[in-house]
Design an enzyme around this catalytic site. Sequence first.
Site, PDB file in Angstrom:
ATOM      1  N   HIS A   1     -39.339  12.324  56.898  1.00 34.01           N
ATOM      2  CA  HIS A   1     -37.886  12.233  56.916  1.00 34.01           C
ATOM      3  C   HIS A   1     -37.396  10.810  57.175  1.00 34.01           C
ATOM      4  O   HIS A   1     -36.498  10.311  56.522  1.00 34.01           O
ATOM      5  CB  HIS A   1     -37.364  13.178  57.998  1.00 34.01           C
TER       6      HIS A   1
ATOM      7  N   THR B   1     -42.595  14.438  60.062  1.00 31.61           N
ATOM      8  CA  THR B   1     -42.373  14.491  58.618  1.00 31.61           C
ATOM      9  C   THR B   1     -42.088  13.080  58.103  1.00 31.61           C
ATOM     10  O   THR B   1     -42.042  12.122  58.862  1.00 31.61           O
ATOM     11  CB  THR B   1     -41.168  15.373  58.284  1.00 31.61           C
TER      12      THR B   1
ATOM     13  N   PHE C   1     -27.198  -4.297  58.676  1.00 34.46           N
ATOM     14  CA  PHE C   1     -28.190  -3.245  58.923  1.00 34.46           C
ATOM     15  C   PHE C   1     -28.763  -3.429  60.327  1.00 34.46           C
ATOM     16  O   PHE C   1     -29.713  -4.181  60.519  1.00 34.46           O
ATOM     17  CB  PHE C   1     -29.291  -3.343  57.859  1.00 34.46           C
TER      18      PHE C   1
ATOM     19  N   ARG D   1     -36.484  -2.746  71.879  1.00 34.49           N
ATOM     20  CA  ARG D   1     -35.630  -3.503  70.948  1.00 34.49           C
ATOM     21  C   ARG D   1     -34.141  -3.291  71.202  1.00 34.49           C
ATOM     22  O   ARG D   1     -33.301  -3.736  70.414  1.00 34.49           O
ATOM     23  CB  ARG D   1     -35.981  -3.098  69.500  1.00 34.49           C
TER      24      ARG D   1
ATOM     25  N   ILE E   1     -36.393   7.299  64.615  1.00 35.66           N
ATOM     26  CA  ILE E   1     -37.727   7.380  65.210  1.00 35.66           C
ATOM     27  C   ILE E   1     -38.620   8.237  64.325  1.00 35.66           C
ATOM     28  O   ILE E   1     -38.235   9.335  63.914  1.00 35.66           O
ATOM     29  CB  ILE E   1     -37.654   7.947  66.645  1.00 35.66           C
TER      30      ILE E   1
ATOM     31  N   GLU F   1     -25.536   9.163  57.930  1.00 35.74           N
ATOM     32  CA  GLU F   1     -24.082   9.111  57.710  1.00 35.74           C
ATOM     33  C   GLU F   1     -23.520   7.695  57.814  1.00 35.74           C
ATOM     34  O   GLU F   1     -22.318   7.484  57.550  1.00 35.74           O
ATOM     35  CB  GLU F   1     -23.358  10.019  58.702  1.00 35.74           C
TER      36      GLU F   1
HETATM   37  N1  RBF Z   1     -30.736  10.536  62.595  1.00 38.91           N
HETATM   38  C1  RBF Z   1     -30.973   9.362  63.231  1.00 38.91           C
HETATM   39  O1  RBF Z   1     -30.044   8.547  63.364  1.00 38.91           O
HETATM   40  N2  RBF Z   1     -32.214   9.065  63.720  1.00 38.91           N
HETATM   41  C2  RBF Z   1     -33.288   9.899  63.567  1.00 38.91           C
HETATM   42  O2  RBF Z   1     -34.393   9.580  64.042  1.00 38.91           O
HETATM   43  C3  RBF Z   1     -33.080  11.125  62.886  1.00 38.91           C
HETATM   44  N3  RBF Z   1     -34.118  11.989  62.707  1.00 38.91           N
HETATM   45  C4  RBF Z   1     -33.894  13.133  62.014  1.00 38.91           C
HETATM   46  C5  RBF Z   1     -34.976  13.995  61.758  1.00 38.91           C
HETATM   47  C6  RBF Z   1     -34.766  15.165  61.034  1.00 38.91           C
HETATM   48  C7  RBF Z   1     -35.952  16.052  60.753  1.00 38.91           C
HETATM   49  C8  RBF Z   1     -33.453  15.478  60.553  1.00 38.91           C
HETATM   50  C9  RBF Z   1     -33.207  16.725  59.738  1.00 38.91           C
HETATM   51  C10 RBF Z   1     -32.397  14.634  60.808  1.00 38.91           C
HETATM   52  C11 RBF Z   1     -32.583  13.455  61.537  1.00 38.91           C
HETATM   53  N4  RBF Z   1     -31.530  12.594  61.779  1.00 38.91           N
HETATM   54  C12 RBF Z   1     -31.761  11.410  62.419  1.00 38.91           C
HETATM   55  C13 RBF Z   1     -30.128  12.949  61.427  1.00 38.91           C
HETATM   56  C14 RBF Z   1     -29.674  12.411  60.080  1.00 38.91           C
HETATM   57  O3  RBF Z   1     -29.437  11.014  60.164  1.00 38.91           O
HETATM   58  C15 RBF Z   1     -28.363  13.116  59.674  1.00 38.91           C
HETATM   59  O4  RBF Z   1     -27.386  12.941  60.687  1.00 38.91           O
HETATM   60  C16 RBF Z   1     -28.551  14.600  59.424  1.00 38.91           C
HETATM   61  O5  RBF Z   1     -29.646  14.793  58.559  1.00 38.91           O
HETATM   62  C17 RBF Z   1     -27.287  15.199  58.780  1.00 38.91           C
HETATM   63  O6  RBF Z   1     -27.027  14.598  57.511  1.00 38.91           O
END
Ligand code: RBF
Length: 160
Positions: free
Chosen positions: A92, A90, A117, A131, A86, A62
Amino acid sequence: MGKGAPEPESTLAAGDGRYAIVVARWNGDITSRLRDGAIETLQRHGATDAQIDVFPVPGAFELPLAADRLAQGGDYVAVICLGVVIQGETLHHEYINSAVAHALMESGLQAGIPVIFGVLTVRNREQAEARAGGSAGHKGVDAAQAAMEMVALLNRIDAQ
Ligand code: RBF
């Protein structure tokens, strides 16, 4: 100062402009350290409370929409984006990291202001903590320094 930071601390100044900090709540215990480091760095270089606004978003994914709206609004000289992604089981994280990096770059170019960034892209929590003010520097501090450096540089270019 983080390793490899390009500008000596002493030459940095926040100037008169307002700074927006967009911070992801995902991994919030670490992103709050990034946020605090960014705020303290701006303040150390002369920014007042009124020059710093913080905007939380749910997760790193977001960051671009909020950053873009803030950059387009014209109220800020820079938008500093902070998050911690992190690596999970997956892929992702890879989609998030590259999508967010590209989108923030594009917002900065479109709005003509620095959109920074400040997202940690790491394998595990230990790397993230290192970090965020641990043994491997402070990405929040680095991000604020980069914002101030770019604001000053753009002012210098515009004044030519
Ligand atoms: N958001 C982060 O800021 N850091 C993460 O490590 C992170 N890991 C995610 C892992 C999965 C499997 C999902 C579904 C979402 C993750 N998100 C993470 C949230 C993502 O940035 C976002 O807020 C949601 O996917 C809603 O659009």
